[in-house]
Scaffold this active site. Structure first.
Site, mmCIF file in Angstrom:
data_model
loop_
_atom_site.group_PDB
_atom_site.id
_atom_site.type_symbol
_atom_site.label_atom_id
_atom_site.label_comp_id
_atom_site.label_asym_id
_atom_site.label_seq_id
_atom_site.Cartn_x
_atom_site.Cartn_y
_atom_site.Cartn_z
ATOM 1 N N HIS A 153 -26.751 37.442 17.937
ATOM 2 C CA HIS A 153 -25.913 37.623 16.747
ATOM 3 C C HIS A 153 -26.237 36.618 15.653
ATOM 4 O O HIS A 153 -25.348 36.154 14.929
ATOM 5 C CB HIS A 153 -24.424 37.518 17.075
ATOM 6 C CG HIS A 153 -23.915 38.576 18.003
ATOM 7 N ND1 HIS A 153 -24.562 39.759 18.217
ATOM 8 C CD2 HIS A 153 -22.808 38.629 18.777
ATOM 9 C CE1 HIS A 153 -23.886 40.489 19.074
ATOM 10 N NE2 HIS A 153 -22.821 39.822 19.441
ATOM 11 N N HIS A 204 -14.327 44.413 27.412
ATOM 12 C CA HIS A 204 -14.846 44.301 26.043
ATOM 13 C C HIS A 204 -15.914 45.361 25.842
ATOM 14 O O HIS A 204 -16.801 45.537 26.684
ATOM 15 C CB HIS A 204 -15.413 42.892 25.841
ATOM 16 C CG HIS A 204 -15.874 42.581 24.457
ATOM 17 N ND1 HIS A 204 -15.500 43.298 23.342
ATOM 18 C CD2 HIS A 204 -16.703 41.602 23.998
ATOM 19 C CE1 HIS A 204 -16.074 42.774 22.262
ATOM 20 N NE2 HIS A 204 -16.815 41.746 22.648
ATOM 21 N N GLU A 238 -18.286 45.492 23.491
ATOM 22 C CA GLU A 238 -19.580 45.044 22.971
ATOM 23 C C GLU A 238 -20.672 45.194 24.034
ATOM 24 O O GLU A 238 -20.451 44.986 25.218
ATOM 25 C CB GLU A 238 -19.474 43.596 22.508
ATOM 26 C CG GLU A 238 -20.629 43.158 21.623
ATOM 27 C CD GLU A 238 -20.367 41.802 20.982
ATOM 28 O OE1 GLU A 238 -21.171 41.411 20.116
ATOM 29 O OE2 GLU A 238 -19.373 41.140 21.345
ATOM 30 N N ASP A 280 -23.341 43.726 25.173
ATOM 31 C CA ASP A 280 -23.780 42.759 26.175
ATOM 32 C C ASP A 280 -22.842 42.769 27.379
ATOM 33 O O ASP A 280 -23.185 42.253 28.445
ATOM 34 C CB ASP A 280 -23.891 41.355 25.579
ATOM 35 C CG ASP A 280 -22.617 40.888 24.908
ATOM 36 O OD1 ASP A 280 -22.006 41.682 24.175
ATOM 37 O OD2 ASP A 280 -22.233 39.715 25.086
ATOM 38 N N HIS A 331 -13.147 38.564 20.549
ATOM 39 C CA HIS A 331 -13.340 38.516 19.115
ATOM 40 C C HIS A 331 -13.426 39.892 18.483
ATOM 41 O O HIS A 331 -13.790 40.014 17.310
ATOM 42 C CB HIS A 331 -14.573 37.690 18.761
ATOM 43 C CG HIS A 331 -15.844 38.243 19.361
ATOM 44 N ND1 HIS A 331 -16.944 38.517 18.592
ATOM 45 C CD2 HIS A 331 -16.170 38.579 20.601
ATOM 46 C CE1 HIS A 331 -17.913 38.974 19.366
ATOM 47 N NE2 HIS A 331 -17.446 38.999 20.583
ATOM 48 N N ASP A 376 -14.822 36.835 26.759
ATOM 49 C CA ASP A 376 -15.580 35.913 25.908
ATOM 50 C C ASP A 376 -14.955 34.523 25.828
ATOM 51 O O ASP A 376 -15.638 33.550 25.499
ATOM 52 C CB ASP A 376 -15.721 36.488 24.498
ATOM 53 C CG ASP A 376 -16.879 37.463 24.393
ATOM 54 O OD1 ASP A 376 -17.893 37.262 25.091
ATOM 55 O OD2 ASP A 376 -16.776 38.434 23.625
ATOM 56 N N TYR A 403 -20.601 28.022 21.122
ATOM 57 C CA TYR A 403 -20.151 29.402 21.314
ATOM 58 C C TYR A 403 -18.869 29.649 20.524
ATOM 59 O O TYR A 403 -18.737 30.648 19.807
ATOM 60 C CB TYR A 403 -19.930 29.643 22.809
ATOM 61 C CG TYR A 403 -19.654 31.070 23.175
ATOM 62 C CD1 TYR A 403 -20.675 31.915 23.577
ATOM 63 C CD2 TYR A 403 -18.363 31.583 23.156
ATOM 64 C CE1 TYR A 403 -20.423 33.230 23.934
ATOM 65 C CE2 TYR A 403 -18.101 32.887 23.504
ATOM 66 C CZ TYR A 403 -19.133 33.709 23.895
ATOM 67 O OH TYR A 403 -18.863 35.020 24.235
ATOM 68 N N HIS A 415 -19.846 34.949 29.969
ATOM 69 C CA HIS A 415 -21.114 34.261 29.707
ATOM 70 C C HIS A 415 -21.023 32.836 30.249
ATOM 71 O O HIS A 415 -20.003 32.159 30.087
ATOM 72 C CB HIS A 415 -21.419 34.203 28.202
ATOM 73 C CG HIS A 415 -21.502 35.534 27.548
ATOM 74 N ND1 HIS A 415 -22.523 36.423 27.778
ATOM 75 C CD2 HIS A 415 -20.682 36.142 26.655
ATOM 76 C CE1 HIS A 415 -22.345 37.511 27.053
ATOM 77 N NE2 HIS A 415 -21.224 37.364 26.371
#
Length: 388
Positions: free
Chosen positions: A24, A78, A80, A82, A145, A164, A192, A223
């Protein structure tokens, strides 16, 4: 890497991306992990998946424990990619599985990504799912987020699958915080937060008391390493990160063509040093904006300099200001500076950029034609040292 059994019947089955260096738009010099967790019970649940290129590696890890076809629930904390990118590969094997996701954002987001041919179970705050011996509780954390974000809590094992929150882009063959260099991990956790979660400090401040209300012995993020020995440290760090009160420190950011703006930057640096304010100097030719933002996160002062080129600021400075505005750091004192040959617009344009970030401008834009004299630089240092 082998799978890791976190508790009887609960496994870490995610993957390590050793070579990724950009995520990102910010640098991931220590790589990344995409964490997923498998719970074996009367019903079998997979919590999150991994980035699509690692889908087969995820399935291989699951097969070490159980046939993927036996998965009953896929918990998507989530949308997203990833986190969710391997959903099609998993669902191609676990054909009867139900995808559990937040309502309505997760449900809508997953359908837009992967279609509506799967069976979905949208959940809201307070909803639970019994797997047998284990219960999963779902806690929405919207805008941490994305609007769809949620965390999943297993009270029987006191595990928070935190999505996250509390993550780091950090690759390691080790799984836990107490098995790695904590200085590295905390630095990556701050980076992060600064580059992903900073705009959502208000939401984070509301979420932390909810998390503190849970009995937690393990935080398992999406992560990086899991937290078992330093849970209080990372939660307190997040309190500090999300607190709008800045630390007493300064960041000086610049780019330069023929060293004149660089000389000004060093004079600004000297001024903060004279003032007794800890200060860091960043040259946009060599320093990445994501590393700079890690220091901007809690800085009290932000000074930005650029020479004028074609009646504009340098593109590197414009990029930094754009990136910083998007991350929305709060309660900063700021000023602009820069050299010029004839037009002299850059300092004013940088000042406009700082105003757009809603910073408090504490000095009028400082500019000098061509090469600053020693007297000019000394005066600039003294002005900085005299700032409130």
């Amino acid at each position: 890497m082998n799978t890791t059994e976190l508790r009887p019947g609960i496994y870490a089955v995610g993957v390590v991306d050793w070579n990724v260096r950009s995520f990102h738009g910010y640098t991931t010099d220590r790589g990344a992990t995409y964490n997923a967790y498998l719970i074996i019970d009367e019903k079998i649940a997979l919590i999150d998946t991994v980035k699509e290129p690692f889908a087969q590696e995820l399935l291989e890890r699951i097969r070490e424990i159980v046939d993927p076809e036996k998965i009953d629930y896929l918990i998507s904390n989530h949308v997203e990619m990833d986190h969710s990118g391997a959903i099609p590969a998993v669902m191609a094997k676990a054909t009867h599985a139900v995808i559990v996701t937040s309502a309505p954002s997760g449900y809508n987001g997953l359908k837009l990504h992967y279609g509506d041919s799967y069976e979905y179970m949208p959940v809201k705050a307070g909803d639970t799912l019994s797997l047998g011996r284990h219960t999963l509780q779902f806690v929405p954390t919207p805008m941490l987020h994305w609007p769809d974000n949620m965390v999943t809590y297993c009270p029987e094992e006191k595990i928070l699958f935190s999505n996250d929150a509390f993550g780091q882009h950090y690759s390691s063959s080790r799984r836990y915080d107490d098995e790695v260099d904590m200085a590295e991990v905390m630095a990556e956790a701050e980076k992060y937060y600064a580059n992903i979660l900073m705009p959502y400090g208000m939401q984070m401040k509301k979420t932390i008391p909810v998390i503190e209300g849970l009995d937690i012995s393990l935080i398992a993020p999406s992560h990086g390493v899991m937290w078992r020995s330093h849970i209080g440290d990372i939660v307190n760090a997040y309190k500090h990160f999300s607190d709008d009160t800045p630390d007493h420190k300064a960041v000086v950011v610049f780019d330069s063509m023929w060293h004149s703006t660089e000389k000004m930057a060093r004079a600004v640096l000297e001024g903060f040093a004279m003032k007794g304010v800890p200060v860091k100097l960043y040259d946009l030719k060599v320093d990445h904006i994501s590393d700079i933002m890690t220091d901007v996160l809690k800085a009290e002062y932000v000074a930005v300099g650029s020479p004028t080129i074609n009646n504009q600021m340098l593109p590197t400075v414009a990029s930094f200001l754009c990136y910083m505005k998007g991350l929305a750091p709060k309660n900063k004192k700021a000023f602009a500076f820069g050299s010029y040959g004839w037009g002299g617009q850059s300092a004013g344009l940088v000042n406009d950029g700082l105003e757009a970030c809603k910073f408090q401008i504490v000095m009028e834009p400082v500019k000098v034609q061509y090469i600053p004299s020693e007297a000019f630089l000394q005066e600039l240092s003294e002005k900085v040292a005299a700032l409130d």
